[in-house]
Design a protein around this motif. Structure first.
Motif, PDB file in Angstrom:
ATOM      1  N   MET A   1      31.657  11.076  32.603  1.00 50.80           N
ATOM      2  CA  MET A   1      32.773  10.787  33.325  1.00 50.80           C
ATOM      3  C   MET A   1      33.834  11.690  33.114  1.00 50.80           C
ATOM      4  SD  MET A   1      35.158   7.064  32.820  1.00 50.80           S
ATOM      5  CE  MET A   1      35.415   7.421  31.322  1.00 50.80           C
ATOM      6  N   ASN A   2      34.471  12.135  34.195  1.00 48.52           N
ATOM      7  CA  ASN A   2      35.596  13.296  34.097  1.00 48.52           C
ATOM      8  C   ASN A   2      36.821  12.569  33.796  1.00 48.52           C
ATOM      9  OD1 ASN A   2      37.288  15.107  34.802  1.00 48.52           O
ATOM     10  ND2 ASN A   2      36.436  15.961  36.472  1.00 48.52           N
TER      11      ASN A   2
ATOM     12  N   ALA B   1      44.885  15.165  24.921  1.00 49.62           N
ATOM     13  CA  ALA B   1      44.969  15.051  23.324  1.00 49.62           C
ATOM     14  C   ALA B   1      44.378  14.001  22.633  1.00 49.62           C
ATOM     15  CB  ALA B   1      46.374  15.227  23.040  1.00 49.62           C
ATOM     16  N   VAL B   2      43.526  14.202  21.437  1.00 51.53           N
ATOM     17  CA  VAL B   2      43.047  13.006  20.606  1.00 51.53           C
ATOM     18  C   VAL B   2      43.511  13.366  19.170  1.00 51.53           C
ATOM     19  CG1 VAL B   2      40.974  12.896  21.961  1.00 51.53           C
ATOM     20  CG2 VAL B   2      41.072  14.570  20.105  1.00 51.53           C
ATOM     21  N   LEU B   3      43.336  12.027  18.333  1.00 49.77           N
ATOM     22  CA  LEU B   3      43.901  12.153  17.007  1.00 49.77           C
ATOM     23  C   LEU B   3      42.699  12.270  16.258  1.00 49.77           C
ATOM     24  CD1 LEU B   3      46.476  11.236  15.254  1.00 49.77           C
ATOM     25  CD2 LEU B   3      45.517   9.082  15.166  1.00 49.77           C
ATOM     26  N   ILE B   4      42.858  13.334  15.333  1.00 49.36           N
ATOM     27  CA  ILE B   4      41.556  13.788  14.611  1.00 49.36           C
ATOM     28  C   ILE B   4      42.287  13.633  13.269  1.00 49.36           C
ATOM     29  CG2 ILE B   4      40.017  15.491  13.565  1.00 49.36           C
ATOM     30  CD1 ILE B   4      39.717  16.337  16.408  1.00 49.36           C
TER      31      ILE B   4
ATOM     32  N   ASN C   1      36.614  17.106  29.526  1.00 51.69           N
ATOM     33  CA  ASN C   1      35.525  16.372  29.902  1.00 51.69           C
ATOM     34  C   ASN C   1      34.365  16.088  28.904  1.00 51.69           C
ATOM     35  OD1 ASN C   1      36.216  16.652  32.845  1.00 51.69           O
ATOM     36  ND2 ASN C   1      35.653  19.186  32.540  1.00 51.69           N
ATOM     37  N   ASN C   2      35.197  15.405  28.046  1.00 49.67           N
ATOM     38  CA  ASN C   2      34.317  14.849  26.714  1.00 49.67           C
ATOM     39  C   ASN C   2      33.626  15.914  25.932  1.00 49.67           C
ATOM     40  OD1 ASN C   2      34.853  12.021  27.293  1.00 49.67           O
ATOM     41  ND2 ASN C   2      32.889  12.061  28.973  1.00 49.67           N
ATOM     42  N   VAL C   3      34.423  17.144  25.941  1.00 47.87           N
ATOM     43  CA  VAL C   3      33.865  18.206  25.163  1.00 47.87           C
ATOM     44  C   VAL C   3      35.033  18.669  24.205  1.00 47.87           C
ATOM     45  CG1 VAL C   3      33.125  20.626  25.140  1.00 47.87           C
ATOM     46  CG2 VAL C   3      32.163  19.079  26.957  1.00 47.87           C
ATOM     47  N   PRO C   4      34.988  18.658  22.851  1.00 45.90           N
ATOM     48  CA  PRO C   4      35.895  18.801  22.067  1.00 45.90           C
ATOM     49  C   PRO C   4      36.196  20.399  22.349  1.00 45.90           C
ATOM     50  CG  PRO C   4      34.188  17.741  20.711  1.00 45.90           C
ATOM     51  CD  PRO C   4      33.685  18.042  22.240  1.00 45.90           C
TER      52      PRO C   4
END
Length: 280
Positions: free
Chosen positions: A1-2, A7-10, A30-33
């Protein structure tokens, strides 16, 4: 899914400082870190902070990680001690009985001098003893439905002492209150110790979990340490004496030396032993 780049919380959202000028943040593209470069200057309340923000956040993260690591180590030590206590308990006699003895603590009594009226009280309690001795024969006391056996034939580590008590139909002894302690010490001084003896130490069935500051009877029931007199400076904490969970009764021939007798906690050691069994 595009889903584009977001930004994500790590663990904790922060910045990674690559150079003095470049600042990056973790992203999902695109779901790629991936990593996304932040603007050279970030406006916060009208102040230009730029890469200094990243540095401060990294320092905070490092502090948090150090704090969490320290707390995790403390928790690991705590659970390790609990496991050791559990393993120790299951090595005891599987037929260990739950004691129905009613404890009669003397609140605030923490020195022998405070209980000096006990001697007179002892004369009113029936007790039967064998001949005292250097021969190694067992010597007996009775208290609240329990028969106490003083083993002075040889010194033993805890496991061997427990086995010897089991062979006699009992187990390593509890001390149930200060009067019980005073009676046993009086008997050992007068009927066990020779005139030239100074100190004798006796292994008990009680344990002191010094990571928690809690005293336990043989059957695992908690009891307050303040009910008893202790050797001055004890009980030892885990920091003072690592693994010192065994409970020892120290008896001085000189009963006026109140600072160096009564309870103390220790590592396992070769000493004399005190057993108990139900009176049949």
């Amino acid at each position: 899914m595009n889903i584009g780049c977001s930004a994500v919380l790590i663990v904790v959202l922060g910045c990674v400082l690559v150079t003095a000028q470049d600042c990056y943040s973790p992203m999902l593209c695109n779901n790629v870190p991936s990593w996304g470069k932040l603007p050279g200057n970030i406006q916060t309340d009208g102040n230009v902070v730029g890469s200094e923000v990243c540095e401060r956040q990294i320092n905070k993260l490092n502090d948090n990680i150090a704090n969490l690591t320290e707390r995790a180590a403390a928790l690991e030590k705590y659970f390790d001690d609990l496991e050791k206590q559990h393993q120790y308990n299951i090595t005891k006699d599987a037929t260990t009985r739950n004691s129905n003895i009613t404890l009669s603590p003397q609140p605030g009594k923490n020195t022998f001098a405070e209980t000096d009226n006990t001697t007179a009280a002892l004369r009113d309690i029936d007790e039967t003893t064998t001949d005292a001795s250097t021969t190694g024969e067992a010597n007996l006391l009775f208290y609240n439905g329990k028969e106490f056996i003083v083993l002075v034939d040889k010194i033993r580590y805890m496991m061997d002492a427990e086995q010897e008590c089991n062979d006699r139909g009992g187990e390593l002894a509890n001390i149930y209150d200060q009067i019980n302690m005073d009676r046993i010490m009086k008997y050992i001084r007068e009927d066990i110790m020779a005139d030239n003896d100074t100190i004798k130490d006796f292994m008990l069935g009680m344990t002191y979990l010094n990571t928690m500051g809690q005293l336990y009877l043989q059957n695992g029931s908690a009891i307050s340490e303040s009910n008893f007199a202790w050797v001055i400076g004890t009980p030892y904490t885990e920091i003072q004496c690592q693994g010192c969970t065994s409970m020892i009764l120290r008896v001085q021939k000189n009963e006026t030396d109140v600072n160096n007798q009564h309870f103390y906690n220790s590592r396992d050691q070769q000493i004399y032993a005190l057993c108990e069994k139900d009176i049949e």
